[in-house]
Design a protein around this motif. Structure first.
Motif, short mmCIF file in Angstrom:
data_model
loop_
_atom_site.label_atom_id
_atom_site.label_comp_id
_atom_site.label_asym_id
_atom_site.label_seq_id
_atom_site.Cartn_x
_atom_site.Cartn_y
_atom_site.Cartn_z
N LYS A 186 -13.19 55.34 39.10
CA LYS A 186 -12.27 56.50 38.43
C LYS A 186 -11.57 55.75 37.52
CE LYS A 186 -8.80 59.08 40.89
NZ LYS A 186 -7.89 59.09 42.08
N GLN A 187 -11.27 54.31 37.55
CA GLN A 187 -10.57 53.61 36.45
C GLN A 187 -11.46 53.63 35.02
OE1 GLN A 187 -8.79 49.81 37.39
NE2 GLN A 187 -9.75 50.25 39.20
N CYS A 188 -12.82 53.98 35.33
CA CYS A 188 -13.64 54.12 34.03
C CYS A 188 -13.68 55.60 33.83
CB CYS A 188 -15.19 53.41 34.47
SG CYS A 188 -15.16 51.80 35.32
N ALA A 189 -13.01 56.42 34.39
CA ALA A 189 -13.35 57.91 33.90
C ALA A 189 -14.49 58.34 34.23
CB ALA A 189 -12.96 58.31 32.66
N ILE A 190 -15.44 57.67 35.44
CA ILE A 190 -16.79 57.94 35.93
C ILE A 190 -16.65 58.65 37.54
CG2 ILE A 190 -18.83 56.95 36.65
CD1 ILE A 190 -18.69 55.25 34.26
#
Ligand code: UDP
Length: 242
Positions: free
Chosen positions: A167-171
């Motif tokens: 989520k922190q990687c926008a994945i």
């Protein structure tokens, strides 16, 4: 690194013995296979990329209290791991419907599941890695009932850790496959690898069903730019502050 004797060659990795009988060296290959090795190819740089992604994710998971086989990386495409007996079970966790779940149930691709789904497949290429029920797993003595409970609980915890991390990687973590091994103390460790070869990873917020794909589906479905997608995952993973 003195690699010594090769003890196993799989589709994506070669395992070597080391001076220490409790430690193995995994060399990550650029070779890619899909559909039970009926489709074969090479993804340039994949060995290094997957080794680095897997190392980062293993460290993250270990830091959150789940034991893994990871030790360190003496080279970009080499990982030292604790020697374990790999359990012949592929544990799949799904958050969003894709792949065989859609094919076998008719659930539409992209359906968000009400809760994570944990599935056990038999790691057996000759049989095509079939989906197993709990009773079949017990019948085949692939694991004890207590071990299956541990695998299920660990799978759910690992999913939680990875979902938050990506989520922190926008994945978006759609689904993934993990494998476990038993060490000489009979402890169950997370083993094998976690990488774009073994996960479905979608670019969060990207509506285009082809553009959003950052994983081995690019290779499976001939979508192109496979290496770029894997590199993008690595860059995003490294971008998260530890
Ligand atoms: N997977 C894997 N190895 C396998 C089978 C599946 O790493 O031998 C991963 C796959 O990349 C996906 C997840 O497990 O992230 C679920 O795969 P699925 O059961 O949908 O099978 P597929 O349709 O990919 O063959």
């Amino acid at each position: 690194m003195n690699r010594h004797r090769q003890i196993y060659e799989g589709k994506a990795k070669i395992l070597y013995a080391t001076d220490d009988p409790d430690v193995l060296l995994a060399y990550f290959k650029d070779d890619a296979t899909a559909f039970n090795a009926q489709k074969r190819g090479t993804i340039v740089g994949k060995g290094e990329i997957n080794c680095q992604i897997a190392a980062h994710l293993f460290r993250e998971i270990e830091a959150q209290g789940i034991a893994t086989h990871y030790i360190d990386c003496p080279a970009a495409d080499e990982m030292r791991v604790k020697a374990v007996q790999i359990m012949p079970i592929e544990v799949v966790v799904r958050n969003i419907a894709a792949g065989s779940l859609c094919q076998q149930t008719g659930i539409a691709l992209g359906t968000i599941l009400p809760q994570p789904l944990v599935e056990f497949f038999y790691k057996n290429d000759a049989l095509g890695d079939p989906l197993l029920t709990r009773d079949r797993l017990l019948l085949m003595e692939l694991a004890t009932s207590a071990q299956l409970d541990i695998l299920h609980a660990k799978a759910i915890q690992i999913n939680h850790i990875l979902q938050n991390f990506f989520k922190q990687c926008a994945i978006t973590l759609v689904d993934f496959k993990i494998e476990f091994g038993v060490d000489k103390h009979q402890q169950i460790l997370l083993a094998d690898e976690i990488s774009p070869d073994s996960c479905r990873l979608w670019l969060t917020g990207e509506p285009d069903p082809d553009l959003r794909v950052l994983d081995k589906d690019r290779f499976r479905r001939d979508l192109g730019n496979v290496e770029d997608a894997y590199r993008a995952v690595l860059a995003r993973v490294l971008g998260v502050r530890e």
